[in-house]
Design an enzyme around this catalytic site. Structure first.
Site, PDB file in Angstrom:
ATOM      1  N   ASP A 161      24.241  24.958 -26.982  1.00 45.13           N
ATOM      2  CA  ASP A 161      25.557  25.363 -27.482  1.00 45.13           C
ATOM      3  C   ASP A 161      26.000  26.677 -26.838  1.00 45.13           C
ATOM      4  O   ASP A 161      25.229  27.645 -26.791  1.00 45.13           O
ATOM      5  CB  ASP A 161      25.537  25.559 -28.996  1.00 45.13           C
ATOM      6  CG  ASP A 161      25.245  24.274 -29.751  1.00 45.13           C
ATOM      7  OD1 ASP A 161      25.497  23.195 -29.181  1.00 45.13           O
ATOM      8  OD2 ASP A 161      24.762  24.353 -30.889  1.00 45.13           O
ATOM      9  N   ASP A 190      25.261  20.475 -24.576  1.00 42.17           N
ATOM     10  CA  ASP A 190      25.590  19.984 -25.916  1.00 42.17           C
ATOM     11  C   ASP A 190      26.983  20.482 -26.279  1.00 42.17           C
ATOM     12  O   ASP A 190      27.921  20.297 -25.521  1.00 42.17           O
ATOM     13  CB  ASP A 190      24.532  20.432 -26.916  1.00 42.17           C
ATOM     14  CG  ASP A 190      24.602  19.650 -28.223  1.00 42.17           C
ATOM     15  OD1 ASP A 190      25.367  18.682 -28.314  1.00 42.17           O
ATOM     16  OD2 ASP A 190      23.888  20.020 -29.169  1.00 42.17           O
ATOM     17  N   ASP A 194      29.695  25.091 -32.168  1.00 39.92           N
ATOM     18  CA  ASP A 194      29.101  24.303 -33.247  1.00 39.92           C
ATOM     19  C   ASP A 194      28.843  25.143 -34.495  1.00 39.92           C
ATOM     20  O   ASP A 194      28.432  26.313 -34.403  1.00 39.92           O
ATOM     21  CB  ASP A 194      27.778  23.699 -32.782  1.00 39.92           C
ATOM     22  CG  ASP A 194      27.967  22.430 -31.970  1.00 39.92           C
ATOM     23  OD1 ASP A 194      29.119  22.135 -31.590  1.00 39.92           O
ATOM     24  OD2 ASP A 194      26.963  21.750 -31.706  1.00 39.92           O
ATOM     25  N   ARG A 243      34.893  15.426 -29.953  1.00 43.16           N
ATOM     26  CA  ARG A 243      34.596  16.546 -30.840  1.00 43.16           C
ATOM     27  C   ARG A 243      35.504  17.744 -30.574  1.00 43.16           C
ATOM     28  O   ARG A 243      35.054  18.810 -30.159  1.00 43.16           O
ATOM     29  CB  ARG A 243      33.126  16.965 -30.750  1.00 43.16           C
ATOM     30  CG  ARG A 243      32.156  15.852 -31.082  1.00 43.16           C
ATOM     31  CD  ARG A 243      30.716  16.349 -31.104  1.00 43.16           C
ATOM     32  NE  ARG A 243      29.789  15.265 -31.400  1.00 43.16           N
ATOM     33  CZ  ARG A 243      28.482  15.415 -31.558  1.00 43.16           C
ATOM     34  NH1 ARG A 243      27.931  16.613 -31.425  1.00 43.16           N
ATOM     35  NH2 ARG A 243      27.714  14.370 -31.833  1.00 43.16           N
TER      36      ARG A 243
END
Length: 509
Positions: A161, A190, A194, A243
């Protein structure tokens, strides 16, 4: 669970890859101090002020960032860390101390609070090194680039992240950041942004997220629904597979963002999440809003959005797109004030304001960029030390407006951080005075332990003449033209709760 898909990389990616390989960066306009104030949900739950009221230090390596955190008096002692240069694995090492909990190869903001990290000068680039926020609160990250953070391959950092938050995180404001990858999960990357495991009251504003398989999530699984109250505004999402964000439970406010080339899906509200989606501009994208890859529904309230060349899938057992004619299926009440730019001007205003190196410019709600009002002037040092010279308040007199029960005017000039003065309400004034004219050009307002960030706006007044010497927001070191006077007043004009001034230091400069 969603299966990985191939990432469609844009032509600009080649330039990014070359820059990463050679270690070169573009020259970026600098910022000298955190400007403006938090917006969105980061203003709730007591607000987000970062290191306001503390010392300002300069760091050019990841190790130096950790050293600044570890050199504080305590884990909640406010600090602003100005970062310049490239932060990478070679210069990011663990540092030990009672006020920090750091690790190699990642900027670790763990079990701490009241911290600002801001890029200055030629820019701050975190190259393959992520920023991890865990069991922490009141954090500001501003004007930085984080690129190519991997969870597999070499080197790895932060679980892949760019910025990741987890485990009881509260009040984070990420502003004017550029977060980018060079591919999706098959290439080792990734999420860019997040949040999971009880992370709340976060704002992502005026930032760029691009060239990644995953923009970011709120909640790590369908059962992780303890997160929420997240605001996303004036961000550019470009060349992202999915996302943007993925929401599991909780509430999100998503407005005035520009979405370009969302390749598989966009805002994925699922598992009971509710999203208020206002005045965004979606272009050349697919399935930009809905519930995807699950049968557990989420909800949305939509208004004012523009869908430019957007395609929609048909409904299925795990696919519930909001389009082709998006309608609201819930209502979301927003507790803070905000101004909406018209969706038609979002590509322009976001293009002129979002990302690191844009001078921290923001929108005024009328599609026009402006430079926010900066906070008080602070003096960078090589460590968290106090201003140089003699504290002229020691041995001087003090008075002020009505004081709270149990406090004393003299507490602000006794050199003891364990005592303090408070006004009888949320505003008030405290003065230092001398028997003869004394030259002063700098003061340091030090808030009591546990109350950092309570002081919001203030004025410094020459009490002999009534002239305002300077004004601003946030406690800490404040400078102004050298003035000879007998009495100088610090007037608190706005605060969160009852402010507590432990020390009102004065210096000749």
């Amino acid at each position: 669970m969603r299966r990985p898909v191939a990432l469609r990389l844009c032509a600009a990616l080649a330039t990014t890859a070359v820059a990463a390989a050679t270690g070169t960066i573009l020259s970026l306009p600098g910022a000298s101090a955190a400007a403006g104030g938090a917006t969105g949900y980061a203003t709730q739950n007591g607000g987000t002020t970062g290191g306001a009221g503390g010392q300002t230090v300069r760091a050019t390596t990841g190790t130096a960032i950790h050293q600044a955190l570890c050199s504080r008096a305590g884990s909640s002692t406010p600090i602003t860390i100005e970062v310049e240069g490239i932060i990478n694995h070679a210069n990011t090492a663990k540092v030990s101390g009672g006020s920090c909990n750091t690790a190699d190869g990642v900027i670790e903001l763990k079990q701490i609070s009241n911290v600002t990290i801001i890029g200055v000068g030629g820019g701050a680039v975190f190259d393959q090194v992520g920023i991890h926020i865990r069991e922490a609160g009141n954090i500001i990250i501003q004007n930085v680039t984080v690129r190519n953070v991997k969870k597999s391959g070499s080197p790895t950092s932060n679980g892949g992240d760019a910025i990741g938050m987890e485990s009881d995180v509260r009040n984070v404001w990420v502003d004017h950041a550029t977060l980018e990858a060079s591919g999706g999960e098959p290439e080792g990357f990734d999420g860019l942004f997040d949040m999971k495991d009880n992370t709340r009251y976060v704002t992502l504003s005026y930032s760029i997220l691009r060239n990644s398989g995953r923009g970011g999530l709120v909640g790590s699984s369908e059962s992780d629904r303890s997160n929420g109250f997240i605001t996303y505004h004036h961000n550019l999402y470009e060349n992202i597979d999915s996302r943007t964000p993925l929401l599991r439970g909780g509430v999100a406010h998503i407005y005035n963002n520009h979405y370009v080339r969302l390749n598989e899906s966009g805002i994925n509200s699922r598992a009971g999440a509710r999203a208020k989606v206002d005045n965004n501009y979606f272009k050349d994208s697919k399935d930009v809003l809905g519930t995807f890859y699950t049968s557990e529904a989420g909800y949305w309230q939509v208004s004012g959005n523009i869908f430019d060349n957007v395609t929609w899938s048909g409904p299925g057992s795990e696919t519930n797109p909001a389009g082709p004619d998006p309608r609201s299926n819930t209502t979301v009440d927003i507790p803070y004030p905000y101004s909406l730019d018209g969706a038609s001007c979002v590509p322009d205003i976001v293009g002129r304001t979002a990302g690191a190196g844009k001078g921290l410019k923001v929108s005024n709600g009328s599609c026009s960029p402006q430079t926010p009002t900066p906070g008080p002037t602070t003096t960078p040092t090589t460590g968290p030390t106090q201003p140089g010279g003699t504290n002229l308040s020691l041995g001087a007199g003090a008075d002020g407006s009505s004081k709270a029960s149990g406090t004393s005017y003299g507490n602000v000039r006794d050199g003891d951080m364990s005592t303090h003065w408070s006004p009888s309400g949320s505003t008030g004034s405290i003065s230092i005075k001398w028997d003869s004219p004394t030259a002063v050009s700098k003061i340091n307002i030090r808030e009591a332990s546990g109350s950092a960030g309570g002081i919001r706006t203030w004025r410094v007044v020459n009490a002999d003449t009534g002239a305002v010497l300077t004004s601003g927001s946030g406690a800490g070191v404040i400078t102004f033209p050298r003035t000879s006077l007998r009495k100088i007043t610090f007037e608190i004009t706005g605060s969160t709760g009852t402010p507590k001034v432990a020390e009102y230091e004065t210096y000749a400069g």
